[in-house]
Design a protein around this motif. Structure first.
Motif, short mmCIF file in Angstrom:
data_model
loop_
_atom_site.label_atom_id
_atom_site.label_comp_id
_atom_site.label_asym_id
_atom_site.label_seq_id
_atom_site.Cartn_x
_atom_site.Cartn_y
_atom_site.Cartn_z
N ASN A 18 43.59 -8.60 7.29
CA ASN A 18 42.77 -8.79 6.09
C ASN A 18 41.30 -8.89 6.46
O ASN A 18 40.43 -8.29 5.83
CB ASN A 18 43.21 -10.05 5.33
CG ASN A 18 44.58 -9.88 4.72
OD1 ASN A 18 44.84 -8.89 4.05
ND2 ASN A 18 45.46 -10.82 5.00
N ILE A 19 41.03 -9.68 7.50
CA ILE A 19 39.65 -9.84 7.96
C ILE A 19 39.13 -8.53 8.54
O ILE A 19 38.00 -8.12 8.29
CB ILE A 19 39.55 -11.00 8.97
CG1 ILE A 19 39.90 -12.32 8.27
CG2 ILE A 19 38.17 -11.06 9.62
CD1 ILE A 19 39.91 -13.54 9.16
N LYS A 20 40.01 -7.84 9.28
CA LYS A 20 39.61 -6.54 9.86
C LYS A 20 39.25 -5.55 8.77
O LYS A 20 38.33 -4.74 8.92
CB LYS A 20 40.75 -5.96 10.70
CG LYS A 20 40.94 -6.66 12.04
CD LYS A 20 42.12 -6.01 12.73
CE LYS A 20 41.98 -6.04 14.23
NZ LYS A 20 43.20 -5.54 14.88
N ARG A 21 39.98 -5.60 7.66
CA ARG A 21 39.69 -4.68 6.56
C ARG A 21 38.38 -5.06 5.88
O ARG A 21 37.55 -4.21 5.57
CB ARG A 21 40.84 -4.66 5.54
CG ARG A 21 41.88 -3.61 5.84
CD ARG A 21 42.88 -3.48 4.70
NE ARG A 21 43.72 -4.67 4.62
CZ ARG A 21 44.90 -4.77 5.24
NH1 ARG A 21 45.38 -3.76 5.93
NH2 ARG A 21 45.59 -5.88 5.14
N ILE A 22 38.17 -6.36 5.64
CA ILE A 22 36.92 -6.80 4.99
C ILE A 22 35.73 -6.34 5.83
O ILE A 22 34.75 -5.83 5.31
CB ILE A 22 36.88 -8.34 4.84
CG1 ILE A 22 38.00 -8.85 3.94
CG2 ILE A 22 35.52 -8.80 4.28
CD1 ILE A 22 38.16 -10.36 3.91
N LEU A 23 35.85 -6.50 7.14
CA LEU A 23 34.70 -6.22 8.00
C LEU A 23 34.60 -4.77 8.44
O LEU A 23 33.71 -4.41 9.21
CB LEU A 23 34.72 -7.17 9.20
CG LEU A 23 34.63 -8.66 8.82
CD1 LEU A 23 34.67 -9.54 10.04
CD2 LEU A 23 33.38 -8.94 7.99
N ALA A 78 34.87 -10.43 13.56
CA ALA A 78 35.16 -8.99 13.63
C ALA A 78 36.21 -8.72 14.71
O ALA A 78 36.87 -7.68 14.71
CB ALA A 78 33.88 -8.21 13.90
N LYS A 79 36.37 -9.69 15.63
CA LYS A 79 37.38 -9.54 16.68
C LYS A 79 38.72 -10.17 16.29
O LYS A 79 39.66 -10.19 17.08
CB LYS A 79 36.87 -10.20 17.98
CG LYS A 79 35.63 -9.51 18.54
CD LYS A 79 35.05 -10.30 19.72
CE LYS A 79 33.55 -10.16 19.80
NZ LYS A 79 32.86 -11.42 20.18
#
Ligand SMILES: N[C@@H](CCC(=O)N[C@@H](CS)C(=O)NCC(=O)O)C(=O)O
Length: 338
Positions: free
Chosen positions: A270-275, A264-265
Motif C-alpha cells: 500500500n505504501i509502495k503504491r502511494i509513493l 519508500a523502502k
C-alpha cells in the motif's frame, strides 16, 4: 488553408459554441501554476503570513495539487475571493479550484455547475459572543442582532435553525470579511455566526482581546468543507480528489514529510503504491508516478497540515474531533490508492 486544418478549426469553433472548456489539466500546465480561489485572509485556512506567503490548511491543499501536477508545491497562484465572489470565479475559469472553506451542499453540487472533490475539514456552524453579553447558550440569544457574511451558507442555516427553535433575531449581513468582523468588534451586533473554524480564527486573529469573547457550545449544522471544481472535467476532478486523498491516506499509513524517503523502502505494498515505488496511480491520473510522494515530501500528510495550520502547532488549537482518522474515531477515511 488545407482541409485538415479547416476541420480542426471547425471542431474547435463547435466546441467553443457548445461552451466546452479546454481540459483544466492542460490549462494549468500551460499557465505553469494551479490557480486556487481562497479567502481574502482567514487565519489557519488561507491567509498571507508576515512575509506575504499564503498559508493554511486550504493553501496546503492548493500546494498539494501543484506538487502532484508539477512536482513543485510553490507553483500556485492564489486568487483571494470573498464568499460571494467565489462561485463565479470558479465558473468563469478565473480559478481552477476553490480551496476555500466551502460547505458541500446538494444545491452547490448540482445547480451551480460545480462539484466538490472531497472534504478536507468537517465543521459546523456556531456562535461567537462577547462575554459581557452574559449569554451561555444559543438558546438565550432570542432577539439578538447577528452578524453574518453575504454569500455564505450561514445565512440560510441560521434562518432554518431560528425557525425550528422559535428564536427571533435581526441579521446584519455584510459583504466583506473585514467589515463584518469590524462591525462585530465595534458592537454593531451581539453575535457573530459562521463555521466554528471561522469563529475560532476570528477570535484569535481578528479581535483585540480574544479572552473577552466565547464560542457558544451549540453547533447548529453540518458544514463539510471541501475543494470544488467545475462540472464536466472528470480528469481534473480526479487530480484534486486524489491529491487530498493521498494526504489523508499517507497519515493513515504513518507516511510523513519527515519519513517519506525511509518509507519508500517499506515492504508494505500500500505504501509502495502511494509513493509510486509500485507504479500505476500516476499514469492513471496523467501525472508523474511521484505525484503523491511529492505531495507528502513538500506539503506533508493531512495530520501534519492540520496540526501546523489549525491544530496544536497553531494559535487556533482546534482539536482533531471529526477530522481525526477513521481509525481514531474521526471521519477522515481516504479512498484507497490501488
Ligand atoms: N462554509 C460556509 C462559510 C464560508 C465563508 O465564506 N465564511 C466566511 C466567514 S469565516 C469567510 O471565509 N470569509 C472570508 C472572506 O470572505 O475572505 C460556506 O461555504 O458558505
Amino acid at each position: 488553408m488545407n482541409i485538415a486544418k479547416g476541420l480542426v478549426g471547425a471542431a474547435l469553433l463547435m466546441a467553443a459554441a457548445q461552451g466546452a472548456q479546454a481540459a483544466t489539466l492542460d490549462v494549468v500546465r500551460q499557465r505553469g501554476a494551479v490557480a486556487c480561489g481562497t479567502t481574502t485572509g482567514f487565519a489557519g485556512f488561507s491567509a498571507p503570513d508576515a512575509q506575504g506567503k499564503w498559508q493554511g490548511l486550504d493553501v496546503d491543499l492548493c500546494r498539494a495539487i501543484a506538487a502532484a501536477v508539477f512536482g513543485d508545491a510553490d507553483k500556485i497562484k492564489v486568487v483571494p475571493l470573498n464568499s460571494q465572489q467565489r462561485f463565479t470565479a470558479l465558473q468563469s475559469g478565473e480559478v481552477d479550484v476553490l480551496t476555500r472553506n466551502t460547505t458541500v451542499t446538494q444545491q452547490r453540487d448540482t445547480a451551480l455547475g460545480i462539484i466538490h472533490a472531497g472534504v478536507n475539514f468537517y465543521d459546523g456552524q456556531g456562535f461567537l459572543v462577547p462575554k459581557s453579553l452574559g449569554v451561555k447558550s444559543a438558546k438565550e440569544i432570542n432577539g439578538a442582532t447577528i452578524c453574518l457574511q453575504t454569500g455564505t451558507s450561514n445565512e440560510n442555516t441560521l434562518a432554518d435553525w431560528a425557525r425550528a427553535n422559535n428564536v427571533s433575531y435581526k441579521p446584519v449581513v455584510i459583504e466583506t470579511f473585514n467589515e463584518v468582523v469590524n462591525a462585530f468588534a465595534a458592537g454593531r451586533c451581539d453575535v457573530f455566526s459562521t463555521d466554528a473554524s471561522g469563529l475560532a480564527s476570528i477570535r484569535i486573529s481578528k479581535l483585540q482581546n480574544p479572552d473577552d469573547y466565547v464560542v457558544l457550545p451549540e453547533i447548529i449544522s453540518k458544514e463539510p468543507l471541501g475543494p470544488f471544481v467545475r462540472q464536466g472535467d472528470d480528469a481534473w476532478l480526479n487530480v484534486v480528489r486524489w491529491s487530498l486523498s493521498a494526504m489523508i491516506e499517507a497519515e493513515e499509513y504513518g507516511v510523513s514529510s519527515k519519513n517519506v524517503d525511509e518509507q519508500a523502502k517499506s515492504a508494505n505494498p500500500n505504501i509502495k503504491r502511494i509513493l509510486g515505488v509500485i507504479p500505476g496511480s500516476g499514469a492513471n491520473l496523467g501525472l508523474d508516478e511521484k505525484w503523491a510522494y511529492n505531495i507528502i515530501k513538500q506539503v506533508g500528510n493531512y495530520g501534519e497540515s492540520f496540526e501546523r495550520n489549525v491544530g496544536q502547532g497553531s494559535p487556533l488549537k482546534i482539536q482533531r474531533g471529526l477530522n481525526a482518522q477513521w481509525t481514531q474515531g474521526g471521519l477522515m477515511y481516504a479512498l484507497p490508492i490501488r
